[in-house]
Scaffold this motif. Structure first.
Motif, PDB file in Angstrom:
ATOM      1  N   ALA A 189      13.179   9.374  -6.726  1.00 16.61           N
ATOM      2  CA  ALA A 189      12.767   7.968  -6.634  1.00 16.61           C
ATOM      3  C   ALA A 189      12.181   7.484  -7.957  1.00 16.61           C
ATOM      4  CB  ALA A 189      11.763   7.776  -5.501  1.00 16.61           C
ATOM      5  N   SER A 190      11.365   8.297  -8.610  1.00 19.95           N
ATOM      6  CA  SER A 190      10.777   7.902  -9.894  1.00 19.95           C
ATOM      7  C   SER A 190      11.844   7.687 -10.954  1.00 19.95           C
ATOM      8  CB  SER A 190       9.787   8.955 -10.378  1.00 19.95           C
ATOM      9  OG  SER A 190       8.665   8.986  -9.547  1.00 19.95           O
ATOM     10  N   LYS A 191      12.802   8.589 -11.034  1.00 21.81           N
ATOM     11  CA  LYS A 191      13.882   8.453 -12.017  1.00 21.81           C
ATOM     12  C   LYS A 191      14.703   7.197 -11.746  1.00 21.81           C
ATOM     13  CE  LYS A 191      14.205  13.361 -12.875  1.00 21.81           C
ATOM     14  NZ  LYS A 191      14.920  14.603 -12.585  1.00 21.81           N
ATOM     15  N   MET A 192      14.991   6.969 -10.476  1.00 27.95           N
ATOM     16  CA  MET A 192      15.760   5.786 -10.102  1.00 27.95           C
ATOM     17  C   MET A 192      14.997   4.514 -10.455  1.00 27.95           C
ATOM     18  SD  MET A 192      17.168   4.733  -6.326  1.00 27.95           S
ATOM     19  CE  MET A 192      15.519   4.490  -5.687  1.00 27.95           C
ATOM     20  N   LEU A 193      13.716   4.484 -10.139  1.00 30.65           N
ATOM     21  CA  LEU A 193      12.901   3.301 -10.436  1.00 30.65           C
ATOM     22  C   LEU A 193      12.795   3.035 -11.926  1.00 30.65           C
ATOM     23  CD1 LEU A 193      10.006   3.446  -7.861  1.00 30.65           C
ATOM     24  CD2 LEU A 193      11.565   1.546  -8.256  1.00 30.65           C
ATOM     25  N   TYR A 194      12.548   4.063 -12.711  1.00 32.26           N
ATOM     26  CA  TYR A 194      12.426   3.856 -14.154  1.00 32.26           C
ATOM     27  C   TYR A 194      13.718   3.315 -14.751  1.00 32.26           C
ATOM     28  CZ  TYR A 194       7.753   5.657 -14.829  1.00 32.26           C
ATOM     29  OH  TYR A 194       6.399   5.824 -14.801  1.00 32.26           O
ATOM     30  N   ARG A 195      14.848   3.796 -14.271  1.00 30.29           N
ATOM     31  CA  ARG A 195      16.127   3.273 -14.768  1.00 30.29           C
ATOM     32  C   ARG A 195      16.340   1.835 -14.316  1.00 30.29           C
ATOM     33  NH1 ARG A 195      19.688   6.901 -17.046  1.00 30.29           N
ATOM     34  NH2 ARG A 195      19.044   9.052 -16.890  1.00 30.29           N
ATOM     35  N   LEU A 196      15.945   1.526 -13.113  1.00 27.82           N
ATOM     36  CA  LEU A 196      16.144   0.188 -12.573  1.00 27.82           C
ATOM     37  C   LEU A 196      15.223  -0.836 -13.217  1.00 27.82           C
ATOM     38  CD1 LEU A 196      17.644  -1.461 -10.369  1.00 27.82           C
ATOM     39  CD2 LEU A 196      15.711  -0.965  -8.877  1.00 27.82           C
ATOM     40  N   ILE A 197      13.959  -0.489 -13.410  1.00 29.83           N
ATOM     41  CA  ILE A 197      12.987  -1.474 -13.887  1.00 29.83           C
ATOM     42  C   ILE A 197      12.930  -1.583 -15.398  1.00 29.83           C
ATOM     43  CG2 ILE A 197      11.578  -1.190 -11.825  1.00 29.83           C
ATOM     44  CD1 ILE A 197       9.573   0.393 -13.408  1.00 29.83           C
ATOM     45  N   HIS A 198      13.600  -0.694 -16.108  1.00 28.09           N
ATOM     46  CA  HIS A 198      13.599  -0.738 -17.571  1.00 28.09           C
ATOM     47  C   HIS A 198      14.088  -2.096 -18.064  1.00 28.09           C
ATOM     48  CE1 HIS A 198      14.032   0.466 -21.711  1.00 28.09           C
ATOM     49  NE2 HIS A 198      15.302   0.104 -21.683  1.00 28.09           N
ATOM     50  N   ASN A 199      13.235  -2.789 -18.805  1.00 26.24           N
ATOM     51  CA  ASN A 199      13.572  -4.052 -19.442  1.00 26.24           C
ATOM     52  C   ASN A 199      13.922  -5.154 -18.447  1.00 26.24           C
ATOM     53  OD1 ASN A 199      13.650  -5.477 -21.850  1.00 26.24           O
ATOM     54  ND2 ASN A 199      15.855  -5.275 -22.007  1.00 26.24           N
ATOM     55  N   LYS A 200      13.396  -5.082 -17.223  1.00 30.72           N
ATOM     56  CA  LYS A 200      13.638  -6.096 -16.199  1.00 30.72           C
ATOM     57  C   LYS A 200      12.309  -6.540 -15.606  1.00 30.72           C
ATOM     58  CE  LYS A 200      18.126  -5.425 -16.245  1.00 30.72           C
ATOM     59  NZ  LYS A 200      19.008  -6.352 -16.893  1.00 30.72           N
ATOM     60  N   THR A 201      12.280  -7.741 -15.085  1.00 31.93           N
ATOM     61  CA  THR A 201      11.150  -8.185 -14.278  1.00 31.93           C
ATOM     62  C   THR A 201      11.439  -7.764 -12.845  1.00 31.93           C
ATOM     63  OG1 THR A 201      10.733 -10.069 -15.714  1.00 31.93           O
ATOM     64  CG2 THR A 201       9.827 -10.180 -13.485  1.00 31.93           C
ATOM     65  N   VAL A 202      10.470  -7.117 -12.214  1.00 37.34           N
ATOM     66  CA  VAL A 202      10.664  -6.591 -10.867  1.00 37.34           C
ATOM     67  C   VAL A 202       9.541  -7.087  -9.966  1.00 37.34           C
ATOM     68  CG1 VAL A 202      10.904  -4.503  -9.466  1.00 37.34           C
ATOM     69  CG2 VAL A 202      11.761  -4.534 -11.809  1.00 37.34           C
ATOM     70  N   TYR A 203       9.913  -7.557  -8.791  1.00 35.91           N
ATOM     71  CA  TYR A 203       8.962  -8.012  -7.783  1.00 35.91           C
ATOM     72  C   TYR A 203       9.033  -7.065  -6.598  1.00 35.91           C
ATOM     73  CZ  TYR A 203       9.362 -12.298 -10.487  1.00 35.91           C
ATOM     74  OH  TYR A 203       9.378 -13.219 -11.505  1.00 35.91           O
ATOM     75  N   ILE A 204       7.877  -6.762  -6.019  1.00 33.29           N
ATOM     76  CA  ILE A 204       7.837  -5.909  -4.826  1.00 33.29           C
ATOM     77  C   ILE A 204       6.824  -6.469  -3.841  1.00 33.29           C
ATOM     78  CG2 ILE A 204       8.474  -3.800  -6.065  1.00 33.29           C
ATOM     79  CD1 ILE A 204       5.506  -2.938  -5.811  1.00 33.29           C
ATOM     80  N   VAL A 205       6.972  -6.054  -2.592  1.00 37.63           N
ATOM     81  CA  VAL A 205       5.928  -6.240  -1.586  1.00 37.63           C
ATOM     82  C   VAL A 205       5.390  -4.850  -1.320  1.00 37.63           C
ATOM     83  CG1 VAL A 205       5.366  -6.944   0.756  1.00 37.63           C
ATOM     84  CG2 VAL A 205       7.048  -8.242  -0.560  1.00 37.63           C
ATOM     85  N   ALA A 206       4.163  -4.617  -1.727  1.00 39.07           N
ATOM     86  CA  ALA A 206       3.549  -3.299  -1.561  1.00 39.07           C
ATOM     87  C   ALA A 206       2.653  -3.318  -0.330  1.00 39.07           C
ATOM     88  CB  ALA A 206       2.724  -2.938  -2.787  1.00 39.07           C
ATOM     89  N   PRO A 207       2.886  -2.438   0.646  1.00 39.42           N
ATOM     90  CA  PRO A 207       1.947  -2.338   1.754  1.00 39.42           C
ATOM     91  C   PRO A 207       0.541  -2.114   1.185  1.00 39.42           C
ATOM     92  CG  PRO A 207       3.891  -1.033   2.206  1.00 39.42           C
ATOM     93  CD  PRO A 207       3.985  -1.492   0.769  1.00 39.42           C
ATOM     94  N   LEU A 208      -0.442  -2.738   1.793  1.00 42.64           N
ATOM     95  CA  LEU A 208      -1.792  -2.748   1.226  1.00 42.64           C
ATOM     96  C   LEU A 208      -2.325  -1.376   0.803  1.00 42.64           C
ATOM     97  CD1 LEU A 208      -3.485  -5.562   3.301  1.00 42.64           C
ATOM     98  CD2 LEU A 208      -2.757  -5.624   0.923  1.00 42.64           C
ATOM     99  N   PRO A 209      -2.098  -0.318   1.547  1.00 46.80           N
ATOM    100  CA  PRO A 209      -2.634   0.957   1.058  1.00 46.80           C
ATOM    101  C   PRO A 209      -1.934   1.484  -0.194  1.00 46.80           C
ATOM    102  CG  PRO A 209      -2.034   1.112   3.388  1.00 46.80           C
ATOM    103  CD  PRO A 209      -1.537  -0.196   2.878  1.00 46.80           C
ATOM    104  N   THR A 210      -0.755   0.939  -0.548  1.00 47.34           N
ATOM    105  CA  THR A 210       0.013   1.514  -1.657  1.00 47.34           C
ATOM    106  C   THR A 210      -0.065   0.718  -2.955  1.00 47.34           C
ATOM    107  OG1 THR A 210       2.068   0.340  -1.130  1.00 47.34           O
ATOM    108  CG2 THR A 210       1.681   2.445  -0.017  1.00 47.34           C
ATOM    109  N   HIS A 211      -0.705  -0.428  -2.956  1.00 47.95           N
ATOM    110  CA  HIS A 211      -0.674  -1.263  -4.165  1.00 47.95           C
ATOM    111  C   HIS A 211      -1.332  -0.579  -5.361  1.00 47.95           C
ATOM    112  CE1 HIS A 211      -4.527  -2.532  -2.418  1.00 47.95           C
ATOM    113  NE2 HIS A 211      -4.872  -2.902  -3.635  1.00 47.95           N
ATOM    114  N   HIS A 212      -2.307   0.283  -5.152  1.00 45.21           N
ATOM    115  CA  HIS A 212      -2.934   1.007  -6.265  1.00 45.21           C
ATOM    116  C   HIS A 212      -1.936   1.982  -6.912  1.00 45.21           C
ATOM    117  CE1 HIS A 212      -6.817  -0.695  -5.430  1.00 45.21           C
ATOM    118  NE2 HIS A 212      -6.735  -0.295  -4.179  1.00 45.21           N
TER     119      HIS A 212
END
Length: 83
Positions: free
Chosen positions: A26-49
């Motif tokens: 998941a980390s590798k996938m995310l880093y490739r996806l978010i590289h040089n892009k603006t990314v928006y997420i909805v983080a469940p409250l316990p996970t936003h940190h």
């Protein structure tokens, strides 16, 4: 999907099969996806940190009872990052 087609993404969920968890996929996938892009997420409250600490997401002004809207904008030095 050609990741160069879009300048931003909205990610709602990322799920891996139990046998694939803990391998850094998941980390590798995310880093490739978010590289040089603006990314928006909805983080469940316990996970936003977690999203702030590991991926530099920032809180947006919108919060719902189930989660928090967050954004991560590209950094200037990401143009030279090797993923």
């Amino acid at each position: 999907i050609d990741k160069n087609t879009f300048d931003s993404y909205f990610i709602h969920d990322i799920v891996l099969l139990p046998e694939l968890r803990g391998m850094g996929i998941a980390s590798k996938m995310l880093y490739r996806l978010i590289h040089n892009k603006t990314v928006y997420i909805v983080a469940p409250l316990p996970t936003h940190h977690y999203w702030k600490k590991h991926y530099q997401f920032k809180k947006m002004s919108v919060q719902y009872n189930y989660g928090l809207y967050m954004v991560r904008e590209p950094f200037e030095n990401e143009m030279t990052m090797v993923l």
